[in-house]
Scaffold this motif. Structure first.
Motif, PDB file in Angstrom:
ATOM      1  N   PRO A 130      30.121 107.318  15.126  1.00 51.89           N
ATOM      2  CA  PRO A 130      30.212 107.884  13.777  1.00 51.89           C
ATOM      3  C   PRO A 130      29.719 106.785  12.684  1.00 51.89           C
ATOM      4  O   PRO A 130      28.753 106.925  11.765  1.00 51.89           O
ATOM      5  CB  PRO A 130      31.480 108.142  13.724  1.00 51.89           C
ATOM      6  CG  PRO A 130      31.863 108.915  14.771  1.00 51.89           C
ATOM      7  CD  PRO A 130      31.151 107.812  15.688  1.00 51.89           C
ATOM      8  N   ARG A 189      30.543 118.078  16.180  1.00 55.25           N
ATOM      9  CA  ARG A 189      31.290 118.480  17.386  1.00 55.25           C
ATOM     10  C   ARG A 189      30.547 119.651  18.053  1.00 55.25           C
ATOM     11  O   ARG A 189      30.241 120.471  17.441  1.00 55.25           O
ATOM     12  CB  ARG A 189      32.668 118.918  16.977  1.00 55.25           C
ATOM     13  CG  ARG A 189      33.643 119.010  17.965  1.00 55.25           C
ATOM     14  CD  ARG A 189      35.060 119.268  17.687  1.00 55.25           C
ATOM     15  NE  ARG A 189      35.135 120.657  16.768  1.00 55.25           N
ATOM     16  CZ  ARG A 189      36.330 120.979  16.265  1.00 55.25           C
ATOM     17  NH1 ARG A 189      37.394 120.143  16.129  1.00 55.25           N
ATOM     18  NH2 ARG A 189      36.304 122.100  15.636  1.00 55.25           N
ATOM     19  N   ARG A 225      43.007 113.272   9.692  1.00 52.47           N
ATOM     20  CA  ARG A 225      41.921 113.029   9.137  1.00 52.47           C
ATOM     21  C   ARG A 225      41.121 112.116   9.581  1.00 52.47           C
ATOM     22  O   ARG A 225      39.715 112.276   9.827  1.00 52.47           O
ATOM     23  CB  ARG A 225      42.084 113.024   7.670  1.00 52.47           C
ATOM     24  CG  ARG A 225      42.508 114.213   6.736  1.00 52.47           C
ATOM     25  CD  ARG A 225      42.273 114.074   5.298  1.00 52.47           C
ATOM     26  NE  ARG A 225      42.915 112.782   4.794  1.00 52.47           N
ATOM     27  CZ  ARG A 225      44.200 112.838   4.258  1.00 52.47           C
ATOM     28  NH1 ARG A 225      44.991 113.963   4.164  1.00 52.47           N
ATOM     29  NH2 ARG A 225      44.936 111.473   3.774  1.00 52.47           N
ATOM     30  N   LYS A 226      41.625 111.049   9.795  1.00 51.94           N
ATOM     31  CA  LYS A 226      40.937 109.680  10.325  1.00 51.94           C
ATOM     32  C   LYS A 226      40.457 110.095  11.750  1.00 51.94           C
ATOM     33  O   LYS A 226      39.332 109.551  12.185  1.00 51.94           O
ATOM     34  CB  LYS A 226      41.779 108.697  10.189  1.00 51.94           C
ATOM     35  CG  LYS A 226      42.133 107.973   8.935  1.00 51.94           C
ATOM     36  CD  LYS A 226      42.933 106.811   8.970  1.00 51.94           C
ATOM     37  CE  LYS A 226      42.407 105.514   9.409  1.00 51.94           C
ATOM     38  NZ  LYS A 226      41.527 104.879   8.720  1.00 51.94           N
ATOM     39  N   VAL A 238      27.911 109.386  10.094  1.00 45.76           N
ATOM     40  CA  VAL A 238      28.330 110.849  10.025  1.00 45.76           C
ATOM     41  C   VAL A 238      29.684 110.964  10.332  1.00 45.76           C
ATOM     42  O   VAL A 238      30.123 110.240  11.354  1.00 45.76           O
ATOM     43  CB  VAL A 238      27.296 111.675  10.630  1.00 45.76           C
ATOM     44  CG1 VAL A 238      27.284 111.227  12.440  1.00 45.76           C
ATOM     45  CG2 VAL A 238      27.465 113.189  10.684  1.00 45.76           C
ATOM     46  N   SER A 239      30.173 111.925  10.036  1.00 43.71           N
ATOM     47  CA  SER A 239      31.546 112.297  10.545  1.00 43.71           C
ATOM     48  C   SER A 239      31.394 113.059  12.009  1.00 43.71           C
ATOM     49  O   SER A 239      30.615 113.772  11.954  1.00 43.71           O
ATOM     50  CB  SER A 239      32.310 113.117   9.513  1.00 43.71           C
ATOM     51  OG  SER A 239      33.601 114.026  10.171  1.00 43.71           O
ATOM     52  N   HIS A 261      33.105 114.919  13.449  1.00 44.72           N
ATOM     53  CA  HIS A 261      33.766 116.497  12.964  1.00 44.72           C
ATOM     54  C   HIS A 261      32.417 117.120  12.934  1.00 44.72           C
ATOM     55  O   HIS A 261      32.346 118.473  13.315  1.00 44.72           O
ATOM     56  CB  HIS A 261      34.829 116.536  12.406  1.00 44.72           C
ATOM     57  CG  HIS A 261      35.183 118.017  12.245  1.00 44.72           C
ATOM     58  ND1 HIS A 261      35.133 118.949  11.091  1.00 44.72           N
ATOM     59  CD2 HIS A 261      36.090 118.681  13.252  1.00 44.72           C
ATOM     60  CE1 HIS A 261      35.679 119.821  11.477  1.00 44.72           C
ATOM     61  NE2 HIS A 261      36.366 120.096  12.444  1.00 44.72           N
ATOM     62  N   ALA A 262      31.471 116.863  12.042  1.00 42.45           N
ATOM     63  CA  ALA A 262      30.405 117.511  11.521  1.00 42.45           C
ATOM     64  C   ALA A 262      29.382 117.651  12.766  1.00 42.45           C
ATOM     65  O   ALA A 262      28.699 118.684  12.540  1.00 42.45           O
ATOM     66  CB  ALA A 262      29.626 116.703  10.438  1.00 42.45           C
ATOM     67  N   ALA A 308      37.099 112.255  11.574  1.00 41.08           N
ATOM     68  CA  ALA A 308      35.965 111.450  11.351  1.00 41.08           C
ATOM     69  C   ALA A 308      35.397 110.492  12.624  1.00 41.08           C
ATOM     70  O   ALA A 308      34.277 110.533  12.790  1.00 41.08           O
ATOM     71  CB  ALA A 308      36.206 110.739   9.898  1.00 41.08           C
ATOM     72  N   ARG A 309      36.369 109.972  13.397  1.00 37.95           N
ATOM     73  CA  ARG A 309      35.985 109.094  14.136  1.00 37.95           C
ATOM     74  C   ARG A 309      35.761 109.706  15.597  1.00 37.95           C
ATOM     75  O   ARG A 309      34.693 109.560  16.432  1.00 37.95           O
ATOM     76  CB  ARG A 309      36.971 108.160  14.363  1.00 37.95           C
ATOM     77  CG  ARG A 309      37.379 107.008  13.491  1.00 37.95           C
ATOM     78  CD  ARG A 309      36.502 106.441  12.702  1.00 37.95           C
ATOM     79  NE  ARG A 309      36.842 105.363  11.920  1.00 37.95           N
ATOM     80  CZ  ARG A 309      37.683 105.160  10.881  1.00 37.95           C
ATOM     81  NH1 ARG A 309      38.025 106.358  10.519  1.00 37.95           N
ATOM     82  NH2 ARG A 309      37.941 104.067  10.309  1.00 37.95           N
ATOM     83  N   GLY A 316      36.102 113.328  16.169  1.00 37.30           N
ATOM     84  CA  GLY A 316      35.697 114.860  16.076  1.00 37.30           C
ATOM     85  C   GLY A 316      36.762 115.914  16.134  1.00 37.30           C
ATOM     86  O   GLY A 316      36.437 117.048  15.998  1.00 37.30           O
TER      87      GLY A 316
END
Length: 225
Positions: free
Chosen positions: A71, A82, A154-155, A76-77, A79-80, A158-159, A161
């Motif tokens: 990421p 995944r 949350r972290k 990019v995150s 999670h975006a 982002a890292r 997914g």
């Protein structure tokens, strides 16, 4: 055949891989993200939460990053993207991707991919989480890191997914499959990886891989270098 090569002098990349398999292939979750070349295009493989079926033409090459690294490199995150496959040109300038494609076609694709990611450094937060998540529950993990469970979640999104509980489950599954592919008995694998018993291991494998342990072993064609 699928082969993995340990990259020289880098802690951010787990391996460079090649695949000469043709036809439908099952990719199972491992907590990682890849940049891959399918012989035509460069694609980012986002973090998976279940098996991903893909069609291979026998010319696959990829670089697999350690969990949490990609990421930052892509901006990019996790999670975006995944459970998706996205063109690399969505993240890097088109001229950079075009130059890399030229290198892929005209030289050693694996080495070209490694050069393209340069001296990428491991993500310290992601490294610590992956070290601790196998032996700590979420509350203990958050306390150890000095943050709240919500902040940890949350972290992790982002890292990696997904949240720490899913990461823990996928990390355990991935470790179990390494032992399975090494020829260890299923009962021994279940005990070594912290499953209640072999039945628990089998249920988790079916949920994450979409098939049975026996089928995964029969389909495996892996060589590590």
């Amino acid at each position: 055949m699928y082969r993995e090569y340990e990259p020289p002098r880098t802690d951010a990349v787990r391996c460079v891989w090649t695949s000469t398999k043709v036809g439908a292939q099952r990719v199972v979750p491992d907590g990682c993200m890849d940049i891959l070349w399918n012989g035509t295009d460069l694609v980012v493989a986002g973090p998976d939460t279940a098996a991903f079926m893909t069609q291979s033409n026998g010319t696959g090459v990829g670089v697999r990053f350690q969990p949490g690294v990609a990421p930052g490199l892509l901006g990019v995150s996790a999670h975006a993207i995944r459970n998706t496959r996205v063109p690399l040109a969505e993240f890097w300038p088109h001229d950079r991707v075009a130059r890399l494609l030229d290198e892929m076609h005209n030289g050693n694709p694996g080495q070209a991919l490694l050069r393209s990611v340069g001296s990428t450094e491991p993500d310290k937060f992601a490294t610590l989480v992956t070290q601790l998540v196998t032996t700590h529950d979420v509350r203990h993990l958050a306390d150890t890191m000095g943050i709240t469970e919500r902040h940890l979640h949350r972290k992790c999104l982002a890292r990696f997914g997904y949240g720490p509980k899913t990461l823990q489950r996928i990390t355990r599954f991935s470790a179990a499959m390494d032992l399975v592919y090494a020829g260890k008995p299923f009962t021994e694998v279940a005990h070594a990886c912290g499953y209640a018993d072999q039945a628990h291991l089998s249920r988790d494998v079916k949920a994450l891989a979409g098939t049975t342990l026996t089928t995964l072993v029969q389909d495996a064609d892996v060589r590590l270098d």
